[in-house]
Design a protein around this motif. Sequence first.
Motif, PDB file in Angstrom:
ATOM      1  N   GLY A  51      -0.950  11.841 -14.343  1.00  0.00           N
ATOM      2  CA  GLY A  51      -1.949  11.653 -13.083  1.00  0.00           C
ATOM      3  C   GLY A  51      -1.907  10.100 -12.507  1.00  0.00           C
ATOM      4  O   GLY A  51      -1.871  10.243 -11.121  1.00  0.00           O
ATOM      5  N   ALA A  52      -1.802   9.010 -13.125  1.00  0.00           N
ATOM      6  CA  ALA A  52      -1.877   7.801 -12.745  1.00  0.00           C
ATOM      7  C   ALA A  52      -0.677   7.549 -11.811  1.00  0.00           C
ATOM      8  O   ALA A  52      -0.492   6.986 -10.920  1.00  0.00           O
ATOM      9  CB  ALA A  52      -1.991   6.837 -13.738  1.00  0.00           C
ATOM     10  N   ALA A  53       0.748   8.369 -12.302  1.00  0.00           N
ATOM     11  CA  ALA A  53       1.884   8.130 -11.619  1.00  0.00           C
ATOM     12  C   ALA A  53       1.837   8.877 -10.329  1.00  0.00           C
ATOM     13  O   ALA A  53       2.268   8.434  -9.227  1.00  0.00           O
ATOM     14  CB  ALA A  53       3.067   8.675 -12.490  1.00  0.00           C
ATOM     15  N   ALA A  54       1.110   9.967 -10.078  1.00  0.00           N
ATOM     16  CA  ALA A  54       0.914  10.728  -8.972  1.00  0.00           C
ATOM     17  C   ALA A  54       0.069   9.967  -7.889  1.00  0.00           C
ATOM     18  O   ALA A  54       0.747   9.792  -6.732  1.00  0.00           O
ATOM     19  CB  ALA A  54       0.567  12.039  -9.271  1.00  0.00           C
ATOM     20  N   MET A  55      -0.858   9.638  -8.190  1.00  0.00           N
ATOM     21  CA  MET A  55      -1.842   8.836  -7.447  1.00  0.00           C
ATOM     22  C   MET A  55      -1.215   7.402  -6.901  1.00  0.00           C
ATOM     23  O   MET A  55      -1.240   7.091  -5.794  1.00  0.00           O
ATOM     24  CB  MET A  55      -3.016   8.617  -8.065  1.00  0.00           C
ATOM     25  N   ALA A  56      -0.490   6.734  -7.828  1.00  0.00           N
ATOM     26  CA  ALA A  56      -0.123   5.420  -7.730  1.00  0.00           C
ATOM     27  C   ALA A  56       1.240   5.602  -6.635  1.00  0.00           C
ATOM     28  O   ALA A  56       1.451   4.738  -5.566  1.00  0.00           O
ATOM     29  CB  ALA A  56       0.727   4.678  -9.048  1.00  0.00           C
ATOM     30  N   GLY A  57       2.207   6.759  -6.708  1.00  0.00           N
ATOM     31  CA  GLY A  57       3.099   6.941  -5.918  1.00  0.00           C
ATOM     32  C   GLY A  57       2.662   7.158  -4.503  1.00  0.00           C
ATOM     33  O   GLY A  57       3.118   6.876  -3.474  1.00  0.00           O
ATOM     34  N   PHE A  58       1.432   8.096  -4.303  1.00  0.00           N
ATOM     35  CA  PHE A  58       0.991   8.289  -2.972  1.00  0.00           C
ATOM     36  C   PHE A  58       0.563   7.081  -2.256  1.00  0.00           C
ATOM     37  O   PHE A  58       0.597   6.967  -1.195  1.00  0.00           O
ATOM     38  CB  PHE A  58      -0.324   9.287  -3.341  1.00  0.00           C
ATOM     39  N   VAL A  59      -0.339   6.090  -3.112  1.00  0.00           N
ATOM     40  CA  VAL A  59      -0.423   4.670  -2.505  1.00  0.00           C
ATOM     41  C   VAL A  59       0.673   4.035  -2.052  1.00  0.00           C
ATOM     42  O   VAL A  59       0.623   3.422  -0.880  1.00  0.00           O
ATOM     43  CB  VAL A  59      -1.238   3.902  -3.584  1.00  0.00           C
ATOM     44  N   VAL A  60       1.555   4.287  -2.703  1.00  0.00           N
ATOM     45  CA  VAL A  60       2.897   3.467  -2.472  1.00  0.00           C
ATOM     46  C   VAL A  60       3.675   3.904  -1.079  1.00  0.00           C
ATOM     47  O   VAL A  60       4.144   3.176  -0.301  1.00  0.00           O
ATOM     48  CB  VAL A  60       4.081   3.138  -3.567  1.00  0.00           C
ATOM     49  N   GLY A  61       3.563   5.433  -1.204  1.00  0.00           N
ATOM     50  CA  GLY A  61       4.084   6.015   0.214  1.00  0.00           C
ATOM     51  C   GLY A  61       3.249   5.596   1.355  1.00  0.00           C
ATOM     52  O   GLY A  61       3.764   5.757   2.575  1.00  0.00           O
ATOM     53  N   THR A  62       1.735   5.236   1.422  1.00  0.00           N
ATOM     54  CA  THR A  62       1.105   4.972   2.540  1.00  0.00           C
ATOM     55  C   THR A  62       0.910   3.715   2.677  1.00  0.00           C
ATOM     56  O   THR A  62       0.253   3.388   3.738  1.00  0.00           O
ATOM     57  CB  THR A  62      -0.277   5.887   2.210  1.00  0.00           C
ATOM     58  N   ALA A  63       1.480   2.890   1.920  1.00  0.00           N
ATOM     59  CA  ALA A  63       1.268   1.312   2.241  1.00  0.00           C
ATOM     60  C   ALA A  63       1.817   0.653   3.191  1.00  0.00           C
ATOM     61  O   ALA A  63       1.328  -0.087   4.123  1.00  0.00           O
ATOM     62  CB  ALA A  63       2.025   0.612   0.711  1.00  0.00           C
ATOM     63  N   PRO A  64       2.983   1.229   3.836  1.00  0.00           N
ATOM     64  CA  PRO A  64       3.638   0.656   4.945  1.00  0.00           C
ATOM     65  C   PRO A  64       2.775   0.817   6.308  1.00  0.00           C
ATOM     66  O   PRO A  64       2.630   0.123   7.235  1.00  0.00           O
ATOM     67  CB  PRO A  64       4.956   1.433   5.087  1.00  0.00           C
ATOM     68  N   ALA A  65       2.054   2.187   6.298  1.00  0.00           N
ATOM     69  CA  ALA A  65       1.126   2.238   7.350  1.00  0.00           C
ATOM     70  C   ALA A  65      -0.100   1.388   7.348  1.00  0.00           C
ATOM     71  O   ALA A  65      -0.244   0.763   8.491  1.00  0.00           O
ATOM     72  CB  ALA A  65       0.800   3.839   7.365  1.00  0.00           C
ATOM     73  N   PHE A  66      -0.587   1.263   6.143  1.00  0.00           N
ATOM     74  CA  PHE A  66      -1.723   0.149   5.832  1.00  0.00           C
ATOM     75  C   PHE A  66      -1.150  -1.128   6.327  1.00  0.00           C
ATOM     76  O   PHE A  66      -2.009  -2.023   7.065  1.00  0.00           O
ATOM     77  CB  PHE A  66      -2.508   0.295   4.709  1.00  0.00           C
ATOM     78  N   ALA A  67      -0.044  -1.746   5.735  1.00  0.00           N
ATOM     79  CA  ALA A  67       0.518  -3.008   6.319  1.00  0.00           C
ATOM     80  C   ALA A  67       0.766  -2.943   7.703  1.00  0.00           C
ATOM     81  O   ALA A  67       0.347  -4.132   8.205  1.00  0.00           O
ATOM     82  CB  ALA A  67       1.878  -2.984   5.414  1.00  0.00           C
ATOM     83  N   LEU A  68       1.367  -1.933   8.422  1.00  0.00           N
ATOM     84  CA  LEU A  68       1.134  -2.295   9.947  1.00  0.00           C
ATOM     85  C   LEU A  68       0.124  -2.387  10.549  1.00  0.00           C
ATOM     86  O   LEU A  68      -0.361  -3.042  11.602  1.00  0.00           O
ATOM     87  CB  LEU A  68       2.119  -1.147  10.284  1.00  0.00           C
ATOM     88  N   LEU A  69      -1.038  -1.503  10.095  1.00  0.00           N
ATOM     89  CA  LEU A  69      -2.232  -1.457  10.564  1.00  0.00           C
ATOM     90  C   LEU A  69      -2.950  -2.896  10.628  1.00  0.00           C
ATOM     91  O   LEU A  69      -3.470  -3.464  11.366  1.00  0.00           O
ATOM     92  CB  LEU A  69      -3.356  -0.202   9.990  1.00  0.00           C
ATOM     93  N   GLY A  70      -2.764  -3.531   9.174  1.00  0.00           N
ATOM     94  CA  GLY A  70      -3.449  -4.696   9.118  1.00  0.00           C
ATOM     95  C   GLY A  70      -2.805  -5.857   9.877  1.00  0.00           C
ATOM     96  O   GLY A  70      -3.529  -6.432  10.509  1.00  0.00           O
ATOM     97  N   TYR A  71      -1.308  -5.902  10.142  1.00  0.00           N
ATOM     98  CA  TYR A  71      -0.742  -6.727  11.007  1.00  0.00           C
ATOM     99  C   TYR A  71      -1.196  -6.650  12.576  1.00  0.00           C
ATOM    100  O   TYR A  71      -1.527  -7.766  13.024  1.00  0.00           O
ATOM    101  CB  TYR A  71       0.751  -6.678  10.859  1.00  0.00           C
ATOM    102  N   VAL A  72      -1.355  -5.380  12.941  1.00  0.00           N
ATOM    103  CA  VAL A  72      -1.835  -5.288  14.325  1.00  0.00           C
ATOM    104  C   VAL A  72      -3.258  -5.711  14.367  1.00  0.00           C
ATOM    105  O   VAL A  72      -3.624  -6.337  15.376  1.00  0.00           O
ATOM    106  CB  VAL A  72      -1.670  -3.613  14.704  1.00  0.00           C
ATOM    107  N   LEU A  73      -4.139  -5.408  13.440  1.00  0.00           N
ATOM    108  CA  LEU A  73      -5.247  -5.748  13.427  1.00  0.00           C
ATOM    109  C   LEU A  73      -5.602  -7.301  13.525  1.00  0.00           C
ATOM    110  O   LEU A  73      -6.470  -7.807  14.276  1.00  0.00           O
ATOM    111  CB  LEU A  73      -6.206  -5.242  12.617  1.00  0.00           C
ATOM    112  N   ARG A  74      -4.815  -8.121  12.653  1.00  0.00           N
ATOM    113  CA  ARG A  74      -4.794  -9.324  12.738  1.00  0.00           C
ATOM    114  C   ARG A  74      -4.371  -9.959  14.091  1.00  0.00           C
ATOM    115  O   ARG A  74      -4.767 -11.088  14.201  1.00  0.00           O
ATOM    116  CB  ARG A  74      -4.103  -9.700  11.486  1.00  0.00           C
ATOM    117  N   ARG A  75      -3.553  -9.655  14.538  1.00  0.00           N
ATOM    118  CA  ARG A  75      -2.909 -10.167  15.945  1.00  0.00           C
ATOM    119  C   ARG A  75      -4.056  -9.829  17.017  1.00  0.00           C
ATOM    120  O   ARG A  75      -4.322 -10.597  17.590  1.00  0.00           O
ATOM    121  CB  ARG A  75      -1.681  -9.471  16.155  1.00  0.00           C
ATOM    122  N   ILE A  76      -4.747  -8.642  17.088  1.00  0.00           N
ATOM    123  CA  ILE A  76      -5.841  -8.286  18.047  1.00  0.00           C
ATOM    124  C   ILE A  76      -6.920  -8.863  17.855  1.00  0.00           C
ATOM    125  O   ILE A  76      -7.726  -9.404  18.761  1.00  0.00           O
ATOM    126  CB  ILE A  76      -5.924  -6.775  17.771  1.00  0.00           C
TER     127      ILE A  76
END
Length: 300
Positions: free
Chosen positions: A153-178
């Motif tokens: 169960g932990a592996a499934a959820m952790a993998g899901f977070v890893v998969g969505t991490a690039p989108a959140f990192a990009l969103l954070g970068y854009v927000l910091r610039r804006i």
Amino acid sequence: MRERGGLSVEAVTLFVGGAAAGLVAGTASCTAAQGGLLVGLVGHRPGRDPALVAWFLAGRLAAYTLVGALLGLLGSAVGLPPRARAVLLVAAGCAVIVFAIRLMRGGRHACAEPVRPSGYKAPLLGAATVLVPCGVTIGMEMLAVSSGSPLSGAAAMAGFVVGTAPAFALLGYVLRRISRTRLARFAGVVAVAAGLWTVVAGLNLGGWTGEAAPAAAGPAARTVTVYATREGYRPAAVSVPANVPVQVIFKLVDPGCTGTVTIDGRDVVLPATVRLPPHRPGSLRYVCGMGMYSGFIRFS
């Protein structure tokens, strides 16, 4: 089969599958539903430290991994019912609106010296995203439940977070610039719209919108088929006989929010066949896991 002294094959498989689901299906829905918390972190105090987003993601990873382990250990007993998720969505939408207003106000002081936020705020906001699950997240939670193992169960959820991490990192970068430019006001307006959308989705999921059922389409039948697409459920309304058992065959056409449906007070991961007991004449409303799309079953 599990291997002693190391990770189980099942856990590794679920981790890879979770990462793929997060990257392919969860990116858009999760950043839409949970991105407001990142707005609150970056927009309220526009620091220049990129580690803020990393701490946000670390808190998110820790929370999802813990929840996955609990789901695998205890099963559906620790899952949130649809009404509870609806309340959280409304609360999250209101929080996003507040954060957006702060972002717009902060845009007027773009040249001011940035203030470094408290060290604990970033991971706490990241962990709080687990309270606002997107539609794909619900499917991953049910997968963690079905695994029957804390590790899997932990592996499934952790993998899901890893998969969505690039989108959140990009969103954070854009927000910091804006957040340090005059575009902060425009971004704030967009975030307010997202917050209102989240509030409406919560009201929709909780069944508090008071919508009237649309006219039914198609002939009455005891077995009906509904297709889950990117644009919603097709047909959006079906007619079946009243006072007889009915089964609804949900077929998944496109991955995404509609892949999980809340019907008759329970969550169902599609594709699936839902068997309904006899209903009196009237309408039964169902929604996707995020409250975005709805459909109706009319008993007549």
